[in-house]
Design a protein around this motif. Structure first.
Motif, PDB file in Angstrom:
ATOM      1  N   GLU A 191     -13.473 -12.931  53.807  1.00  0.00           N
ATOM      2  CA  GLU A 191     -13.306 -13.981  54.817  1.00  0.00           C
ATOM      3  C   GLU A 191     -14.647 -14.444  55.375  1.00  0.00           C
ATOM      4  N   GLN A 192     -15.641 -13.589  55.299  1.00  0.00           N
ATOM      5  CA  GLN A 192     -16.984 -13.959  55.745  1.00  0.00           C
ATOM      6  C   GLN A 192     -17.615 -15.016  54.842  1.00  0.00           C
ATOM      7  N   GLU A 217      -4.229 -17.944  55.370  1.00  0.00           N
ATOM      8  CA  GLU A 217      -5.393 -17.697  56.207  1.00  0.00           C
ATOM      9  C   GLU A 217      -6.691 -17.860  55.429  1.00  0.00           C
ATOM     10  N   GLN A 218      -6.725 -17.329  54.208  1.00  0.00           N
ATOM     11  CA  GLN A 218      -7.942 -17.419  53.404  1.00  0.00           C
ATOM     12  C   GLN A 218      -8.186 -18.856  52.916  1.00  0.00           C
ATOM     13  N   LEU A 221      -9.907 -21.055  55.349  1.00  0.00           N
ATOM     14  CA  LEU A 221     -11.334 -20.802  55.566  1.00  0.00           C
ATOM     15  C   LEU A 221     -12.226 -21.516  54.554  1.00  0.00           C
TER      16      LEU A 221
END
Length: 320
Positions: A191-192, A217-218, A221
């Protein structure tokens, strides 16, 4: 160890129905030649110490087979994914299991690169529009590429990406460096790095921890121009979340050689989405699969005979 090897099932189809599954009777013959090339001999199951198991159908059948022939101490599978066998406790047996992991890396990486380039250059939209239809193309040169998985496919893809001068990150179980990679990180950093990813390629093993590793969610991002490519397993990606991300423009494109479910139903909306490119789990050719598998069988039979380490050992702790 005794190098008497059985090849089973002796009759019937061993294929899973893909175009690139080698023809079964011919495959048995080639495997037999490979066993002999490794210094072994082909025998019946009741005389065998090793087994080449050619079917992906019927996990229970393999269990019953091993129960019936307890002298078999080594089993070679012709495919890389062993998640179903791990889930059903096969790796708890006092048997050494080897699979095809890493064998098909070059052609799978070639397919991944094809999907990346086709997605960046909007080839799906171009091909589906029956008129002159100019679209500004994307380029792979200098892009930030994140590869999930640090095995053979990833290593081959990294080599193929070198002429494009990409910035390459690999996320793997350990942060052990890889040649040609700018940065190697643990999977926990996913996720970073997603906000700094232009191209995300999935080339990792399927385990309980990696199922739906890419979900809503990913996907949220990733930058809106990002491209997702999956040449690993369909269950890595939440299909409905992926379709929603394409619909709302959260990502630009997705190219999938594997899907969940697989095969993807004919009426599924991903088939018709202009940002989706789907190939039918066909990254590697039948001749290539057969040649690579036979080479591994030959080497493993020779290693078995000589008491050396086997290739493609299944790691029960990590599930692949």
């Amino acid at each position: 160890m005794n190098s008497a090897i059985a090849i089973e099932p002796a009759q019937g189809n061993a294929a899973a129905g893909r175009a690139n599954d080698p023809e079964v009777a011919a495959m048995r013959s080639r495997i037999a030649d490979a066993v002999r090339a490794g210094g072994g001999h082909v025998t019946t199951a009741d005389q065998a110490a090793g087994l080449v198991w050619l079917t992906q159908d019927g996990v229970g059948e393999l269990g019953r087979f091993l129960d019936k022939y307890p002298a078999i101490r080594w089993v070679q599978f012709p495919w890389a994914g062993v998640e179903e066998l791990v889930a059903q406790g096969f790796m708890d047996r006092d048997v050494t299991f080897t699979c095809a992991k890493g064998l098909f890396a070059d052609q799978v990486a070639e397919h991944a690169l094809t999907l990346v380039l086709a997605s960046l250059r909007h080839l799906v939209a171009q091909a589906r529009t029956p008129r002159w239809h100019s679209i500004d193309p994307g380029s792979l040169f200098g892009r930030r590429v994140t590869i999930l998985g640090g095995g053979g496919t990833s290593a081959s893809l990294v080599r193929l990406l070198q002429p494009f001068q990409c910035r390459i990150r690999v996320l793997r179980r350990t942060a052990q460096p890889m040649q040609g990679v700018d940065e190697t990180l643990p999977v926990s950093a996913l996720e970073q790095v997603l906000p700094e990813t232009d191209v995300l390629v999935l080339a990792l093993a399927l385990t309980p921890r990696t199922r739906h590793i890419i979900g809503a969610e990913q996907l949220a991002l990733l930058p809106p121009h990002a491209v997702l490519v999956n040449v690993a397993r369909g269950k890595h990606v939440d299909t409905e979340a992926l379709y929603s991300a394409l619909q709302d423009g959260s990502i630009a494109a997705a190219a999938l050689d594997v899907t969940e479910p697989e095969p993807l139903p004919e009426g599924h909306p991903l088939w018709h989405h202009p940002g989706a490119l789907i190939t039918s789990h066909c990254a590697d050719s039948a001749d290539y699969v057969a040649a690579m598998l036979c080479g591994r069988v030959t080497r493993n039979v020779a290693n078995l005979r000589d008491g050396l380490a086997l290739e493609g050992l299944v790691d029960a702790r990590h599930g692949y």
